[in-house]
Write an enzyme that holds these catalytic residues in place. Sequence first.
Site, short mmCIF file in Angstrom:
data_model
loop_
_atom_site.label_atom_id
_atom_site.label_comp_id
_atom_site.label_asym_id
_atom_site.label_seq_id
_atom_site.Cartn_x
_atom_site.Cartn_y
_atom_site.Cartn_z
N HIS A 41 -7.75 -8.07 -54.30
CA HIS A 41 -7.61 -8.01 -52.84
C HIS A 41 -6.23 -8.51 -52.43
CE1 HIS A 41 -12.16 -8.26 -52.45
NE2 HIS A 41 -11.99 -8.92 -53.58
N TYR A 42 -5.82 -8.20 -51.20
CA TYR A 42 -4.75 -8.98 -50.57
C TYR A 42 -5.34 -9.71 -49.37
CZ TYR A 42 -4.09 -4.85 -47.43
OH TYR A 42 -4.26 -3.81 -46.55
N THR A 43 -4.68 -10.79 -48.96
CA THR A 43 -5.27 -11.67 -47.94
C THR A 43 -4.94 -11.25 -46.52
OG1 THR A 43 -3.33 -13.13 -47.99
CG2 THR A 43 -5.15 -13.64 -49.50
N GLU A 104 -7.86 -12.89 -54.85
CA GLU A 104 -7.07 -12.63 -53.64
C GLU A 104 -5.61 -12.94 -53.91
OE1 GLU A 104 -7.87 -11.61 -50.55
OE2 GLU A 104 -10.07 -11.80 -50.40
N HIS A 151 -10.43 -3.50 -54.02
CA HIS A 151 -11.40 -3.52 -52.94
C HIS A 151 -11.56 -2.13 -52.33
CE1 HIS A 151 -13.04 -6.21 -49.43
NE2 HIS A 151 -13.99 -5.55 -50.07
N ASP A 161 -7.18 -2.52 -49.40
CA ASP A 161 -6.49 -3.44 -50.30
C ASP A 161 -6.92 -3.22 -51.76
OD1 ASP A 161 -8.99 -4.48 -49.19
OD2 ASP A 161 -8.57 -6.36 -50.23
#
Length: 260
Positions: A41-43, A104, A151, A161
């Site tokens: 994921h990215y945040t 993440e 994701h 993401d």
Amino acid sequence: MKFLSLALFAFLLAGCSSGPRIDHSYTASGQNSRVQYIVLHYTSTDLPHSLELLTKEEVSAHYLINAVPPTIYQLVDENRRAWHAGVSDWQGRTWLNGTTIGIEMVNQGYFDTPNGRYWQPYAQPQIDALIVLLKDIMQRHHLPPGSIIGHSDIAPQRKVDPGPMFPWKQLADAGLMPWPNAEVVARQQAIFAVSLPSVAWFQQQLAQQGYTVPSSGVLDEETRNVIRAFQMKYRQALYDGQPDAETAALLLEVNRLSKS
């Protein structure tokens, strides 16, 4: 007699409180790790806000990786469930929080500007740290190459993401996932350019890869979202969700690699 009854009652209570002895001298051979996949994921925000969201809210992840300086934060024990996947599907499995490790990465994601959408690139030290972590996790949980997914793969109707700037090819070069052979793809693309497969073919190939996709034979928005998710991983120069010859060739090659 009354005294004897009280003594017996106290003895039974003491036995119940301590419980039976648990014997750990035997181990079953029929078992494996609960972890089937690793989800990236990215945040969508900076480090302080990422830490706040992932430690004080309902959403969580097993690991958070900062960019500068490259730091890996373990927020949830791998033996416990983290709340990072949400409603999700992959290769016939659903609600993947229970069978995945969530990672993440501190990254802003994208910004919509008057000149179009801008995606933030990933810092190389952050990717280097991620690769080290992934190798360790995959070795400990005996995960095969290809167990790392985004994701956007498991929830293509609502998530994008880790996005088209994420360097999947670097993971492949590190031996963490298979990658389509460019020459094989080019030859197959030339064939598909003459006769493009049907939408139903694309849907079948995407489902074989692991995506949840309609099987209607109709190029609807859901199907385009799934195609876009696949393209963001394997053809990041163009991820328009259209079923073209290059995407068909990539799909065929990736599925071939998945079988080998």
